[in-house]
Design a protein around this motif. Structure first.
Motif, PDB file in Angstrom:
ATOM      1  N   ASP B 125       0.831  -1.210   0.000  1.00  0.00           N
ATOM      2  CA  ASP B 125       0.000   0.000   0.000  1.00  0.00           C
ATOM      3  C   ASP B 125       0.860   1.251   0.000  1.00  0.00           C
ATOM      4  O   ASP B 125       0.567   2.232  -0.707  1.00  0.00           O
ATOM      5  N   ALA B 126       1.929   1.217   0.812  1.00  0.00           N
ATOM      6  CA  ALA B 126       2.808   2.379   0.913  1.00  0.00           C
ATOM      7  C   ALA B 126       3.454   2.658  -0.442  1.00  0.00           C
ATOM      8  O   ALA B 126       3.551   3.804  -0.886  1.00  0.00           O
ATOM      9  N   ARG B 127       3.871   1.590  -1.110  1.00  0.00           N
ATOM     10  CA  ARG B 127       4.499   1.741  -2.419  1.00  0.00           C
ATOM     11  C   ARG B 127       3.523   2.361  -3.413  1.00  0.00           C
ATOM     12  O   ARG B 127       3.869   3.252  -4.177  1.00  0.00           O
ATOM     13  N   LYS B 128       2.280   1.878  -3.363  1.00  0.00           N
ATOM     14  CA  LYS B 128       1.265   2.388  -4.275  1.00  0.00           C
ATOM     15  C   LYS B 128       1.054   3.888  -4.036  1.00  0.00           C
ATOM     16  O   LYS B 128       0.979   4.684  -4.970  1.00  0.00           O
ATOM     17  N   LYS B 129       0.961   4.249  -2.780  1.00  0.00           N
ATOM     18  CA  LYS B 129       0.723   5.650  -2.430  1.00  0.00           C
ATOM     19  C   LYS B 129       1.914   6.528  -2.832  1.00  0.00           C
ATOM     20  O   LYS B 129       1.732   7.654  -3.307  1.00  0.00           O
ATOM     21  N   ALA B 130       3.128   5.992  -2.660  1.00  0.00           N
ATOM     22  CA  ALA B 130       4.329   6.757  -3.026  1.00  0.00           C
ATOM     23  C   ALA B 130       4.368   7.001  -4.533  1.00  0.00           C
ATOM     24  O   ALA B 130       4.706   8.090  -4.994  1.00  0.00           O
ATOM     25  N   ILE B 131       4.000   5.964  -5.295  1.00  0.00           N
ATOM     26  CA  ILE B 131       4.003   6.117  -6.750  1.00  0.00           C
ATOM     27  C   ILE B 131       2.965   7.150  -7.185  1.00  0.00           C
ATOM     28  O   ILE B 131       3.225   7.992  -8.048  1.00  0.00           O
ATOM     29  N   GLU B 132       1.807   7.131  -6.512  1.00  0.00           N
ATOM     30  CA  GLU B 132       0.784   8.146  -6.809  1.00  0.00           C
ATOM     31  C   GLU B 132       1.317   9.547  -6.544  1.00  0.00           C
ATOM     32  O   GLU B 132       1.064  10.475  -7.305  1.00  0.00           O
ATOM     33  N   ALA B 133       2.048   9.670  -5.429  1.00  0.00           N
ATOM     34  CA  ALA B 133       2.582  10.988  -5.071  1.00  0.00           C
ATOM     35  C   ALA B 133       3.582  11.466  -6.121  1.00  0.00           C
ATOM     36  O   ALA B 133       3.620  12.642  -6.479  1.00  0.00           O
ATOM     37  N   LEU B 134       4.408  10.538  -6.625  1.00  0.00           N
ATOM     38  CA  LEU B 134       5.374  10.917  -7.658  1.00  0.00           C
ATOM     39  C   LEU B 134       4.657  11.315  -8.947  1.00  0.00           C
ATOM     40  O   LEU B 134       5.065  12.252  -9.641  1.00  0.00           O
ATOM     41  N   GLU B 135       3.568  10.605  -9.248  1.00  0.00           N
ATOM     42  CA  GLU B 135       2.801  10.968 -10.444  1.00  0.00           C
ATOM     43  C   GLU B 135       2.169  12.350 -10.274  1.00  0.00           C
ATOM     44  O   GLU B 135       2.089  13.129 -11.225  1.00  0.00           O
ATOM     45  N   ALA B 136       1.751  12.652  -9.045  1.00  0.00           N
ATOM     46  CA  ALA B 136       1.109  13.946  -8.791  1.00  0.00           C
ATOM     47  C   ALA B 136       2.068  15.111  -9.021  1.00  0.00           C
ATOM     48  O   ALA B 136       1.644  16.222  -9.309  1.00  0.00           O
TER      49      ALA B 136
END
Lengths: 250, 276
Positions: B125-136
């Motif tokens: 989950d943390a990885r998914k959220k981090a990737i979303e943040a980088l995309e943002a």
């Protein structure tokens, strides 16, 4: 007459087994007493061209001529008498354990030029530093004062050409203005030729007669200053760079 | 609504030559808006930003008549309360990605550290959220960046990684210290657009610290101009070009402009009275 000629210059670095072409067949020529600007984003290869001229970057193709003569490798003393460089970061480019006096007199000692006392004092006065700074260390100076020392050092051997690598990008606006004014005055007084790198189009416009825009190691477009001010560019990239800079002017 | 209220903030450092006041009586209010703080190096703008998070190392001292964030008295809050605020509700983007990211930790590990430790998220989950943040923050190859070390990133990428990291907990107040000064003009515009979107969409408050007057005028709603630890002028950003204080005018005039004269740039004549 062209004083600096760069012909199809390529610079290739080898990192982690990858070949990175930092500069890809770039040509430019700068006339005597002209001021020429290189502009582009970080990584566009503009600083690498200056470093290649000084022998600080590996040339993988093309030629560099100063005053019609191909530069020798390694560069040697005759080159240093003609060409000097001012680096971007005045915090990193002065020896932290050498006094200003030692920094300024070292080129004289290497080249066997006497009268170093008088020359060091004159150099400090020339760049607008009080003579009391002579025996200070770089950490006792502000960023703008250090950059003045770096300029003074570059001028110790009375070169014809100054290569300026983002000389004011680490400085505050007011200190930038003072440093640019100093450079303009010295160019006028000594008939210097400038090859100047900056990411700031306004600085390049203020200082240079002609501009070369670079991107990804390649030359994109060259134009005289008048075309820059009027926004007369042919390529989309040069136009977008101009638009981003002009917008910031408010 | 006022998010942050600061009255008469003073920051003192003890030096060999006696106490030095780096910030001398700064007062301001911040709502859910973009407030710019401009000034030259040494004007106290960064120290002001750090004081809000109480990130001044002793023997440096923070004194204020009032410093309140969303009803919490920051002058009296204990360390536990402050730790709860830092990062989670008030985040700060530091100036230089070279010195603010951990050089021996992959970007992915740095981004997920807080999510795992603080929020107890699973690794996936943390990885998914981090990737979303980088995309943002408009990073195009987030998977590759997650696996990279900070030195493998350009200045612009590093800066965006830091912004992503600060935005993951969704803070109410973001203090950005020269977030774009290491970036090229074109990348600068992208990063500003990201910050702008966050203020608008999330209703975040933003303190934008910069030495670049023109940039601040274009990007912020309100501007504080600092000189030697004091606010010398406060104005709406759109009125910056009509600034009254000679220091503000001097800072504006000494910048070269495209198409301007190649003659000497006006220099800034400092008046000792400005610092009084």
């Amino acid at each position: 007459m062209a004083l600096i000629e760069v012909d199809n210059l390529s610079v290739t670095f080898l990192t982690k087994g990858h070949r990175v072409r930092a500069v890809d067949s770039v040509s430019l020529s700068v006339d005597t007493r002209e001021s020429f600007g290189l502009v582009g984003e970080s990584g566009s290869g503009k600083s690498t061209i200056l470093r290649a001229i000084c022998g600080l970057a590996p040339i993988s193709g093309g030629a560099i001529r100063i005053g019609g003569e191909p530069v020798a490798t390694p560069r040697g003393k005759a080159f240093s008498r003609k060409v000097q460089m001012v680096f971007q970061d005045p915090y990193a480019s002065l020896h932290p354990r050498h006094t200003i006096d030692r920094t300024l007199s070292e080129p004289l000692a290497i080249h066997g030029i006497g009268d170093s006392d008088r020359r060091v004092m004159a150099a400090l006065a020339d760049v607008g530093l009080p003579t009391g700074f002579r025996f200070r260390y770089p950490h006792q100076l502000s960023g703008g004062q250090r950059q003045r020392v770096a300029i003074a050092r570059a001028l110790m051997l009375e070169p014809e050409i100054l290569l300026l690598d983002e000389p004011t990008s680490a400085l505050d606006a007011s200190v930038q203005a003072e440093t640019l004014n100093l450079l303009s005055r010295l160019r006028e007084e000594r008939g210097l030729t400038f090859l100047m790198v900056s990411h700031d189009l306004a600085v390049i416009d203020h200082m240079c007669d002609r501009v070369l825009v670079m991107q990804h190691g390649r030359a994109v477009e060259e134009f005289p200053r008048a075309d820059l001010a009027a926004g007369r560019m042919k390529t989309d990239y040069a136009r977008s760079l101009f638009a981003a800079s002009a917008e910031r002017m408010g | 609504m006022t998010l942050l209220n600061v009255e008469n903030l003073r920051v003192t450092f003890r030096t060999e030559a006696g106490p030095v006041e780096a910030v001398r009586g700064v007062s301001f209010n911040l709502g859910r808006e973009r407030l710019g703080i401009v000034g030259e190096s040494g004007s106290g703008k960064t120290i002001t930003g750090r004081s809000v998070l109480r990130l001044i190392r002793p023997p440096g001292k923070i004194l204020a008549d009032r410093m309140e964030f969303d009803g919490i008295d920051l002058t009296r809050a204990d360390e536990k309360t402050m730790r709860g605020l830092r990062g989670r509700r008030i985040a700060m983007i530091m100036q230089d990605p070279k010195y603010s990211l951990n050089p021996v930790m992959k970007v992915g590990a740095q981004l997920t550290e807080g999510l795992r430790q603080r929020d107890g998220m699973s690794a996936a989950d943390a990885r998914k959220k981090a990737i979303e943040a980088l995309e943002a923050v408009q990073i195009r190859a987030p998977e590759r960046v997650m696996e990279a070390y900070p030195h493998e990133l350009s200045g612009g990428m590093g800066q965006r990684v830091m912004i992503a990291m600060m935005l993951i907990p969704g803070p109410d107040l973001l203090i950005a210290d020269e977030p774009t000064s290491a970036l090229d003009v074109t990348v600068q515009a992208e990063v500003l657009a990201i910050l702008d979107g966050l203020v608008r969409d999330r209703g975040m408050g933003l303190i934008f610290i910069s030495h670049d007057l023109r940039l601040v005028a274009r990007f912020c709603d309100r501007v504080l101009v600092m000189y030697k630890g004091k606010i010398v002028e406060e104005l709406a950003a759109r009125d910056l070009m009509a600034a009254k204080h000679p220091y503000t005018q001097g800072l504006l005039n000494c910048l070269p402009r495209i198409g301007g004269s190649q003659g000497p740039l006006p220099s800034l004549d400092r008046d000792a009275a400005w610092a009084l």
